[in-house]
Design an enzyme around this catalytic site. Structure first.
Site, PDB file in Angstrom:
ATOM      1  N   HIS A  80       2.173  14.179   2.283  1.00 18.85           N
ATOM      2  CA  HIS A  80       1.873  14.132   3.713  1.00 18.85           C
ATOM      3  C   HIS A  80       3.105  14.449   4.556  1.00 18.85           C
ATOM      4  O   HIS A  80       4.240  14.339   4.103  1.00 18.85           O
ATOM      5  CB  HIS A  80       1.314  12.762   4.087  1.00 18.85           C
ATOM      6  N   GLU A  82       4.494  12.869   7.024  1.00 20.67           N
ATOM      7  CA  GLU A  82       5.420  11.747   7.227  1.00 20.67           C
ATOM      8  C   GLU A  82       6.343  11.584   6.025  1.00 20.67           C
ATOM      9  O   GLU A  82       7.544  11.384   6.186  1.00 20.67           O
ATOM     10  CB  GLU A  82       4.637  10.439   7.448  1.00 20.67           C
ATOM     11  N   CYS A 106      -1.708   7.432   7.366  1.00 24.35           N
ATOM     12  CA  CYS A 106      -2.500   6.676   6.398  1.00 24.35           C
ATOM     13  C   CYS A 106      -1.688   5.456   5.946  1.00 24.35           C
ATOM     14  O   CYS A 106      -0.508   5.314   6.287  1.00 24.35           O
ATOM     15  CB  CYS A 106      -2.841   7.554   5.200  1.00 24.35           C
ATOM     16  N   CYS A 109       1.580   6.399   3.889  1.00 26.77           N
ATOM     17  CA  CYS A 109       2.688   6.857   4.736  1.00 26.77           C
ATOM     18  C   CYS A 109       3.216   5.722   5.604  1.00 26.77           C
ATOM     19  O   CYS A 109       4.415   5.662   5.884  1.00 26.77           O
ATOM     20  CB  CYS A 109       2.248   8.043   5.597  1.00 26.77           C
TER      21      CYS A 109
END
Length: 172
Positions: A80, A82, A106, A109
């Protein structure tokens, strides 16, 4: 002209613009997400977007959201935005930083954000607000005292027009 320009963009618009521009690097056909980490002095210390790990072919791994099994979807493989921003950091310490993200993080993260010392999340979209992962993320953020706020632009749009910019930069 004798004074400074008055129509420049503010810090928040600038940093979210960087996150959005970073999202355009993603090869994911369904979700392009970007992140920009900024320190308390308004210096960018990390940028990321969602994609496969370095060395893993984005022509060989699946981009599908659904498959015969989870193994045949993108989910076990994608890093992801992040995570990538945190791993791509150019600073030894992210304590006290804020992260601008195009999509609310999420729970996985969120763990990385909390553990890295980031103290604030500014997000553009929260389209999965009621999902288990986002509910869990908010629960952890509240417990850890990490602030999260929706992005509030001060300008309606920022346009990057390469041809126009190339022409106007040469004007004296």
């Amino acid at each position: 002209m004798s004074g400074k320009r008055q129509d420049y963009i503010g810090w928040s618009d600038y940093f979210m613009g960087i996150a959005i521009l970073s999202a355009h690097r993603s090869k994911d056909p369904n979700s392009q997400v970007g992140a920009c980490i900024v320190n308390p002095q308004n210096r960018i210390v990390g940028i990321g977007y969602n994609g496969f790990p370095v060395g893993c072919s984005d022509d060989e791994l699946p981009w599908a959201r659904e498959g015969e099994s989870a193994y045949d979807t993108k989910y076990p493989y994608v890093c992801h935005a992040e995570m990538n921003a945190i791993l791509n950091k150019n600073s030894a310490d992210l304590t006290g930083c804020r992260i601008y993200v195009t999509l609310f993080p999420c729970s996985e993260c969120t763990k990385l954000i909390i553990q890295s010392g980031i103290r604030e999340i500014i997000y553009l979209s929260d389209k999965y607000h009621d999902s288990v992962t986002c509910r869990a993320a908010r629960r952890m953020l509240d417990m850890a005292g990490v602030k999260y706020v929706p992005f509030k632009p001060t300008v309606p749009r920022i346009v990057v027009d390469f041809a126009q910019e190339a022409e106007s930069v040469t004007q004296v």
